[in-house]
Write a protein that holds these residues in place. Structure first.
Motif, PDB file in Angstrom:
ATOM      1  N   SER A   2       0.843  -1.193   0.000  1.00 27.70           N
ATOM      2  CA  SER A   2       0.000   0.000   0.000  1.00 27.70           C
ATOM      3  C   SER A   2       0.882   1.248   0.000  1.00 27.70           C
ATOM      4  O   SER A   2       1.976   1.249   0.554  1.00 27.70           O
ATOM      5  N   ILE A   3       0.384   2.245  -0.687  1.00 32.39           N
ATOM      6  CA  ILE A   3       1.127   3.499  -0.779  1.00 32.39           C
ATOM      7  C   ILE A   3       0.580   4.420   0.289  1.00 32.39           C
ATOM      8  O   ILE A   3      -0.615   4.707   0.305  1.00 32.39           O
ATOM      9  N   ARG A   5       0.258   8.051   1.708  1.00 31.25           N
ATOM     10  CA  ARG A   5       0.438   9.379   1.136  1.00 31.25           C
ATOM     11  C   ARG A   5       1.069  10.322   2.143  1.00 31.25           C
ATOM     12  O   ARG A   5       0.734  10.280   3.324  1.00 31.25           O
ATOM     13  N   TRP A  19      -9.449   9.024  -1.199  1.00 21.27           N
ATOM     14  CA  TRP A  19      -9.064   8.390  -2.463  1.00 21.27           C
ATOM     15  C   TRP A  19     -10.278   7.667  -3.014  1.00 21.27           C
ATOM     16  O   TRP A  19     -11.325   7.629  -2.365  1.00 21.27           O
ATOM     17  N   ARG A 176      -4.930  -2.704  -7.699  1.00 21.93           N
ATOM     18  CA  ARG A 176      -4.940  -1.223  -7.835  1.00 21.93           C
ATOM     19  C   ARG A 176      -5.723  -0.550  -6.718  1.00 21.93           C
ATOM     20  O   ARG A 176      -5.886   0.672  -6.718  1.00 21.93           O
ATOM     21  N   GLU A 177      -6.233  -1.357  -5.781  1.00 20.27           N
ATOM     22  CA  GLU A 177      -7.127  -0.814  -4.747  1.00 20.27           C
ATOM     23  C   GLU A 177      -6.328  -0.174  -3.615  1.00 20.27           C
ATOM     24  O   GLU A 177      -6.203  -0.721  -2.502  1.00 20.27           O
ATOM     25  N   GLN A 178      -5.759   0.960  -3.892  1.00 26.55           N
ATOM     26  CA  GLN A 178      -4.960   1.686  -2.912  1.00 26.55           C
ATOM     27  C   GLN A 178      -4.828   3.144  -3.349  1.00 26.55           C
ATOM     28  O   GLN A 178      -5.015   3.461  -4.525  1.00 26.55           O
ATOM     29  N   PRO A 179      -4.497   3.996  -2.407  1.00 26.37           N
ATOM     30  CA  PRO A 179      -4.339   5.414  -2.770  1.00 26.37           C
ATOM     31  C   PRO A 179      -3.214   5.587  -3.793  1.00 26.37           C
ATOM     32  O   PRO A 179      -2.202   4.894  -3.714  1.00 26.37           O
ATOM     33  N   THR A 180      -3.434   6.476  -4.720  1.00 22.88           N
ATOM     34  CA  THR A 180      -2.423   6.733  -5.757  1.00 22.88           C
ATOM     35  C   THR A 180      -1.495   7.862  -5.315  1.00 22.88           C
ATOM     36  O   THR A 180      -1.886   8.717  -4.518  1.00 22.88           O
ATOM     37  N   PRO A 181      -0.278   7.878  -5.865  1.00 25.62           N
ATOM     38  CA  PRO A 181       0.625   8.993  -5.545  1.00 25.62           C
ATOM     39  C   PRO A 181       0.298  10.222  -6.397  1.00 25.62           C
ATOM     40  O   PRO A 181      -0.657  10.216  -7.180  1.00 25.62           O
ATOM     41  N   ARG A 182       1.075  11.249  -6.270  1.00 27.42           N
ATOM     42  CA  ARG A 182       0.908  12.464  -7.064  1.00 27.42           C
ATOM     43  C   ARG A 182       2.260  12.951  -7.576  1.00 27.42           C
ATOM     44  O   ARG A 182       3.295  12.605  -7.023  1.00 27.42           O
TER      45      ARG A 182
END
Ligand SMILES: Cc1cc2nc3c(=O)[nH]c(=O)nc-3n(C[C@H](O)[C@H](O)[C@H](O)COP(=O)(O)O)c2cc1C
Length: 199
Positions: A2-3, A5, A19, A176-182
């Motif tokens: 998991s990412i 943030r 998210w 893909r079920e996790q917060p995405t980065p920016r």
């Protein structure tokens, strides 16, 4: 995996916590709870205070619930039916300016609607609900289904629900079920003049 943030500068935690999940529990949302999220959207700023956003909400007992699901593209149809409610975000493309009698095109109708969506998404997060915007749907079909007249742009759908366990998702979506980065701030902010990479 998991990412988690983190922000470069201090911001309110809700910005990092929000998210867009695809796994929803299917738990019912009351109309009152849904309207409370829309209340937040109502307070977004807009050019001329025109407030060009319009939201249509559908609950699972709405006569057009299945019809709306049928407009989703194949990918979105794999997860979105578990949502507790859908919002259809429209923007009104014209506005009668103060002192004018005829409507004129409103340059920022989509921008303003985007601000309203963002307010709603943050309020949802703060209220224990999750949202997932959906641009992958048949706009022409939904326009007919919901009786949307000319002069309104169909912006996005928003699936609203309680975040659920990822286990129920198909394999590719589960990963893909996790917060995405920016992008880093340095890539999206310039001082004094345009200095961004153009490729
Ligand atoms: C206008 C818009 C349309 C989107 N359309 C879809 C979509 O059709 N299907 C989907 O799974 N996610 C869709 N998303 C979600 C984005 O992929 C997601 O917001 C982005 O990857 C950032 O992730 P986050 O919202 O989890 O922070 C859309 C988001 C926006 C703002």
């Amino acid at each position: 995996m998991s990412i988690s943030r983190s922000s470069t500068y201090p911001i309110e935690p809700v910005f990092l916590q929000r998210w867009s999940p695809r796994a929803f529990t299917g738990e019912a949302i009351s109309e009152e709870a849904l309207l409370a999220l829309l209340e937040a959207a109502r307070w977004a700023p807009s050019a001329n205070n025109a407030q060009p956003w319009r939201f249509i909400y559908l609950m699972p007992d709405s006569p057009d619930w299945q019809g709306l699901l049928n407009t989703l593209n194949e990918n979105n149809r794999r997860w979105a039916p578990q949502a507790s409610a859908f919002l259809v975000l429209l923007s009104k493309t014209t506005h009668i300016r103060p002192g004018a009698s005829e409507p004129a095109p409103l340059y920022s109708h989509s921008l303003d609607a985007g601000a309203a969506w963002a307010y709603l998404a943050l309020q949802a997060e703060a209220s224990g609900w999750s949202t997932h915007p959906i641009g992958g749907y048949d706009r022409a079909a939904l326009q007919v289904l919901l009786g949307v007249p000319e002069g309104y742009r169909l912006e996005t759908l928003v699936a609203v629900g309680k975040r659920g366990p990822a286990e129920g998702l198909p394999d590719d979506l589960r990963s893909r079920e996790q917060p995405t980065p920016r992008r880093p701030l340095t890539e999206i902010v310039a001082k004094d003049r345009f200095s961004f990479a153009t490729t």
